[in-house]
Design a protein around this motif. Sequence first.
Motif, PDB file in Angstrom:
ATOM      1  N   VAL A 139       0.857  -1.176   0.000  1.00 57.00           N
ATOM      2  CA  VAL A 139       0.000   0.000   0.000  1.00 57.00           C
ATOM      3  C   VAL A 139       0.902   1.237   0.000  1.00 57.00           C
ATOM      4  O   VAL A 139       1.917   1.283   0.690  1.00 57.00           O
ATOM      5  CB  VAL A 139      -0.931   0.016   1.237  1.00 57.00           C
ATOM      6  CG1 VAL A 139      -1.769   1.278   1.293  1.00 57.00           C
ATOM      7  CG2 VAL A 139      -1.829  -1.225   1.239  1.00 57.00           C
ATOM      8  N   LEU A 177      -2.747   0.448  -4.040  1.00 53.02           N
ATOM      9  CA  LEU A 177      -2.192  -0.877  -3.778  1.00 53.02           C
ATOM     10  C   LEU A 177      -1.512  -1.396  -5.026  1.00 53.02           C
ATOM     11  O   LEU A 177      -2.119  -1.407  -6.100  1.00 53.02           O
ATOM     12  CB  LEU A 177      -3.332  -1.828  -3.371  1.00 53.02           C
ATOM     13  CG  LEU A 177      -2.985  -3.296  -3.184  1.00 53.02           C
ATOM     14  CD1 LEU A 177      -2.096  -3.485  -1.949  1.00 53.02           C
ATOM     15  CD2 LEU A 177      -4.255  -4.128  -3.060  1.00 53.02           C
ATOM     16  N   THR A 232      -0.675  -4.271  -7.208  1.00 50.86           N
ATOM     17  CA  THR A 232      -1.192  -5.634  -7.352  1.00 50.86           C
ATOM     18  C   THR A 232      -0.291  -6.506  -8.218  1.00 50.86           C
ATOM     19  O   THR A 232      -0.319  -7.723  -8.101  1.00 50.86           O
ATOM     20  CB  THR A 232      -2.614  -5.627  -7.933  1.00 50.86           C
ATOM     21  OG1 THR A 232      -2.599  -4.997  -9.217  1.00 50.86           O
ATOM     22  CG2 THR A 232      -3.574  -4.911  -7.003  1.00 50.86           C
ATOM     23  N   PRO A 264      -1.651   0.422   6.920  1.00 54.03           N
ATOM     24  CA  PRO A 264      -2.616   0.317   5.815  1.00 54.03           C
ATOM     25  C   PRO A 264      -4.012  -0.034   6.326  1.00 54.03           C
ATOM     26  O   PRO A 264      -4.150  -0.937   7.144  1.00 54.03           O
ATOM     27  CB  PRO A 264      -2.080  -0.807   4.942  1.00 54.03           C
ATOM     28  CG  PRO A 264      -0.810  -1.257   5.535  1.00 54.03           C
ATOM     29  CD  PRO A 264      -0.616  -0.581   6.848  1.00 54.03           C
ATOM     30  N   ARG A 287       2.175  -3.291   4.100  1.00 56.03           N
ATOM     31  CA  ARG A 287       1.537  -4.418   3.414  1.00 56.03           C
ATOM     32  C   ARG A 287       0.084  -4.548   3.845  1.00 56.03           C
ATOM     33  O   ARG A 287      -0.241  -4.336   5.007  1.00 56.03           O
ATOM     34  CB  ARG A 287       2.282  -5.713   3.709  1.00 56.03           C
ATOM     35  CG  ARG A 287       3.690  -5.704   3.171  1.00 56.03           C
ATOM     36  CD  ARG A 287       4.272  -7.119   3.134  1.00 56.03           C
ATOM     37  NE  ARG A 287       5.608  -7.086   2.619  1.00 56.03           N
ATOM     38  CZ  ARG A 287       5.940  -7.053   1.330  1.00 56.03           C
ATOM     39  NH1 ARG A 287       4.999  -7.055   0.424  1.00 56.03           N
ATOM     40  NH2 ARG A 287       7.198  -7.027   0.946  1.00 56.03           N
ATOM     41  N   LEU A 288      -0.748  -4.918   2.886  1.00 59.90           N
ATOM     42  CA  LEU A 288      -2.160  -5.161   3.172  1.00 59.90           C
ATOM     43  C   LEU A 288      -2.264  -6.480   3.941  1.00 59.90           C
ATOM     44  O   LEU A 288      -1.837  -7.525   3.440  1.00 59.90           O
ATOM     45  CB  LEU A 288      -2.944  -5.222   1.858  1.00 59.90           C
ATOM     46  CG  LEU A 288      -4.445  -5.139   1.925  1.00 59.90           C
ATOM     47  CD1 LEU A 288      -4.879  -3.812   2.535  1.00 59.90           C
ATOM     48  CD2 LEU A 288      -5.039  -5.280   0.535  1.00 59.90           C
ATOM     49  N   TRP A 346      -4.000  -9.557   2.150  1.00 68.35           N
ATOM     50  CA  TRP A 346      -3.661  -9.650   0.719  1.00 68.35           C
ATOM     51  C   TRP A 346      -3.920 -11.053   0.188  1.00 68.35           C
ATOM     52  O   TRP A 346      -3.521 -12.048   0.808  1.00 68.35           O
ATOM     53  CB  TRP A 346      -2.202  -9.287   0.519  1.00 68.35           C
ATOM     54  CG  TRP A 346      -1.674  -9.661  -0.832  1.00 68.35           C
ATOM     55  CD1 TRP A 346      -0.857 -10.718  -1.116  1.00 68.35           C
ATOM     56  CD2 TRP A 346      -1.927  -9.020  -2.085  1.00 68.35           C
ATOM     57  NE1 TRP A 346      -0.583 -10.752  -2.457  1.00 68.35           N
ATOM     58  CE2 TRP A 346      -1.237  -9.725  -3.078  1.00 68.35           C
ATOM     59  CE3 TRP A 346      -2.683  -7.924  -2.456  1.00 68.35           C
ATOM     60  CZ2 TRP A 346      -1.272  -9.359  -4.419  1.00 68.35           C
ATOM     61  CZ3 TRP A 346      -2.710  -7.565  -3.789  1.00 68.35           C
ATOM     62  CH2 TRP A 346      -2.017  -8.274  -4.753  1.00 68.35           C
TER      63      TRP A 346
END
Length: 140
Positions: A2, A16, A18, A42, A71-72, A75
């Motif tokens: 993120v 984000l 991807t 995030p 970091r998400l 994820w």
Amino acid sequence: MVFAVPLRSGANALALVTRHGRSAVTVGYFFGPALVAVPEEPPSLHPENVVLIARFGDIPLVNGEWPLVGRLPDWGRMMWPSSEFYRGDTRARGFVVLYDDEDPNKVAGERLSEPGDEDLPSDDLHGYLIVRNRLSSFLR
């Protein structure tokens, strides 16, 4: 990962990564609303809340102009489709460009578009200033 995109207004949009390839081409999902401050952690982000999906170069991430947030936590690669993009004119028939799921700069195939495909993200490779300007317009 993120990250934040500083908008022309001085606010920020969250985004984000991807997909990212060795070629520096990156696919990002960009979100509203505009935020006054960049969060320290995030927040929860979901694909259905996206305002823009774009292929762009990673220069602002590498040079720190777009700060990393983290970091998400939840994820999942399959939750964030990033390999189909629309090339063409909405008044005429276009193409769906399929990119390699590991490298968003490597074309894996193309097919003629079908009704509804024009809603896919644009196949343009956006400069980072174009991304910032589009987000600034969307998130007024």
